[in-house]
Scaffold this active site. Structure first.
Site, PDB file in Angstrom:
ATOM      1  N   HIS A  15       0.824  -1.223   0.000  1.00  0.00           N
ATOM      2  CA  HIS A  15       0.000   0.000   0.000  1.00  0.00           C
ATOM      3  C   HIS A  15       0.860   1.276   0.000  1.00  0.00           C
ATOM      4  O   HIS A  15       0.443   2.310   0.513  1.00  0.00           O
ATOM      5  CB  HIS A  15      -0.958  -0.023   1.195  1.00  0.00           C
ATOM      6  N   HIS A  43      -1.520   4.644   9.707  1.00  0.00           N
ATOM      7  CA  HIS A  43      -0.152   5.126   9.913  1.00  0.00           C
ATOM      8  C   HIS A  43      -0.200   6.448  10.669  1.00  0.00           C
ATOM      9  O   HIS A  43       0.127   7.507  10.126  1.00  0.00           O
ATOM     10  CB  HIS A  43       0.559   5.306   8.574  1.00  0.00           C
ATOM     11  N   HIS A  80      10.184  -4.343   3.780  1.00  0.00           N
ATOM     12  CA  HIS A  80      10.617  -2.942   3.700  1.00  0.00           C
ATOM     13  C   HIS A  80      10.963  -2.416   5.081  1.00  0.00           C
ATOM     14  O   HIS A  80      10.468  -2.884   6.090  1.00  0.00           O
ATOM     15  CB  HIS A  80       9.622  -2.027   2.988  1.00  0.00           C
ATOM     16  N   GLU A  96       3.881  -5.815   8.487  1.00  0.00           N
ATOM     17  CA  GLU A  96       2.575  -5.629   7.829  1.00  0.00           C
ATOM     18  C   GLU A  96       2.069  -6.928   7.206  1.00  0.00           C
ATOM     19  O   GLU A  96       0.866  -7.090   6.973  1.00  0.00           O
ATOM     20  CB  GLU A  96       2.657  -4.526   6.760  1.00  0.00           C
TER      21      GLU A  96
HETATM   22  C1  DHB Z   1       6.303   3.266   2.275  1.00  0.00           C
HETATM   23  C2  DHB Z   1       5.699   2.033   2.477  1.00  0.00           C
HETATM   24  C3  DHB Z   1       4.684   1.884   3.421  1.00  0.00           C
HETATM   25  O1  DHB Z   1       4.067   0.693   3.693  1.00  0.00           O
HETATM   26  C4  DHB Z   1       4.252   2.973   4.148  1.00  0.00           C
HETATM   27  O2  DHB Z   1       3.231   2.798   5.003  1.00  0.00           O
HETATM   28  C5  DHB Z   1       4.862   4.214   3.970  1.00  0.00           C
HETATM   29  C6  DHB Z   1       5.896   4.356   3.036  1.00  0.00           C
HETATM   30  C7  DHB Z   1       7.387   3.442   1.261  1.00  0.00           C
HETATM   31  O3  DHB Z   1       7.868   2.458   0.679  1.00  0.00           O
HETATM   32  O4  DHB Z   1       7.765   4.584   0.995  1.00  0.00           O
HETATM   33 FE    FE Z   2       2.620   0.831   5.468  1.00  0.00          FE
END
Ligand code: DHB
Ligand code: FE
Length: 281
Positions: free
Chosen positions: A12, A59, A193, A240
């Site tokens: 997302h 978030h 990530h 996540e």
């Molecule tokens: C990014 C990914 C995320 O899941 C998020 O909540 C905020 C930023 C990103 O890759 O920049």
């Molecule tokens: Fe996220």
């Protein structure tokens, strides 16, 4: 009777939403990613669910560190689009399905899951970016949405196993709802990530591939992954992925993978996406 016919997982990443909103989807950086979602948009338009149960995480938009519900179920009629600092995304407001949402709350709480009932909640990129990826830019979203927001921001998050078991309780709840509804369930976020500190930018392709490989056939292996293993192997935001497991728990044991897509880079995230269908659609 209502029934869950399929599940969708997708990252997302907020920059995906910004690329859509600013007409940048055909830029060199983004084109391959958006091309990968074209078959999914077609699938979504053909599948035409009445309701989407959308599992995502907030978030720090609707909730701050003042109140941190582990599982927050959106029971409202409407959910406004959150302002995450640049104004709300220019997407349609999200229409809820209060009758189904309250029924899920009753059924899962009596099944001993501690759900927080939420009657007012702005929804952020965690929810709107998956809708944009699967539906494009319609003037109104083509189905009602029941948002289910999971805390993966502040330690301790719920385990993958607990999310999987809640998914099963959601399936039971949906099947006990006395309206004829076709429901698709989304599990969003992931894949590997890390947005912060020394390992910012960390991505683990072999971990992500294994996770996708096991989603349909051996999710019981994935539910053994604990929070420290997510942190180590998938980066600090890789947690996540427990939301993918909640979606998986809500599907039949013999659900089939019908589509997958994986691409790096997408901002700081390994973007992963799958569609699984129940045999009895
Ligand atoms: C990014 C990914 C995320 O899941 C998020 O909540 C905020 C930023 C990103 O890759 O920049
Ligand atoms: Fe996220």
């Amino acid at each position: 009777m209502a029934r869950i016919i399929a599940g969708v997982t997708t990252s997302h990443v907020p920059a995906i939403g910004a690329a859509i909103d600013r007409g940048r989807t055909q830029d060199e950086y983004w084109k391959q990613l958006f091309d990968g979602y074209e078959p999914s948009k077609k699938w979504m338009a053909e599948t035409k669910p009445d309701v989407v149960i959308l599992i995502y995480n907030d978030h720090a938009s609707a909730f701050s560190l003042e109140i941190i519900p582990t599982f927050a179920l959106g029971c409202a009629e409407h959910f406004p689009i959150a302002d995450e600092g640049w104004g709300p995304r220019p997407v349609p407001a999200v229409e809820g399905h209060p009758d189904l949402a309250w029924h899920i709350a009753q059924s899962t709480i009596l099944d001993e899951f501690d759900i927080t009932i939420v009657n007012k909640m702005a929804v952020d990129h965690g929810l709107t970016v998956p809708l944009s990826l699967l539906c494009g830019q319609p003037s109104a979203w083509p189905f009602k949405v029941v948002p289910l927001c999971v805390n993966v921001i502040q330690y301790p998050p719920p385990t993958g196993h607990r999310c999987f078991m809640l998914g099963k309780a959601i399936r039971k709840a949906v099947e006990g709802f006395d309206q004829n509804l076709r429901v698709v369930i989304f599990g969003t976020g992931g894949m590997s990530h890390q947005l912060q500190s020394g390992r910012a930018g960390f991505i683990n392709k072999p971990f992500d591939k294994h996770f996708m490989d096991e989603m349909a056939r051996h999710p019981e292996e994935l539910v053994k992954i604990g929070p420290l293993e997510y942190l180590r192997e998938a980066g600090s935001e890789g947690i996540e992925l427990v939301m993918w497991l909640m979606m998986r728990g809500a599907l039949d044991d013999d659900a089939k993978e019908v589509y997958r897509f994986y691409r790096v880079p997408a901002s700081n995230t390994a973007c992963g996406h799958m569609i699984l269908e129940n045999p009895r659609k």
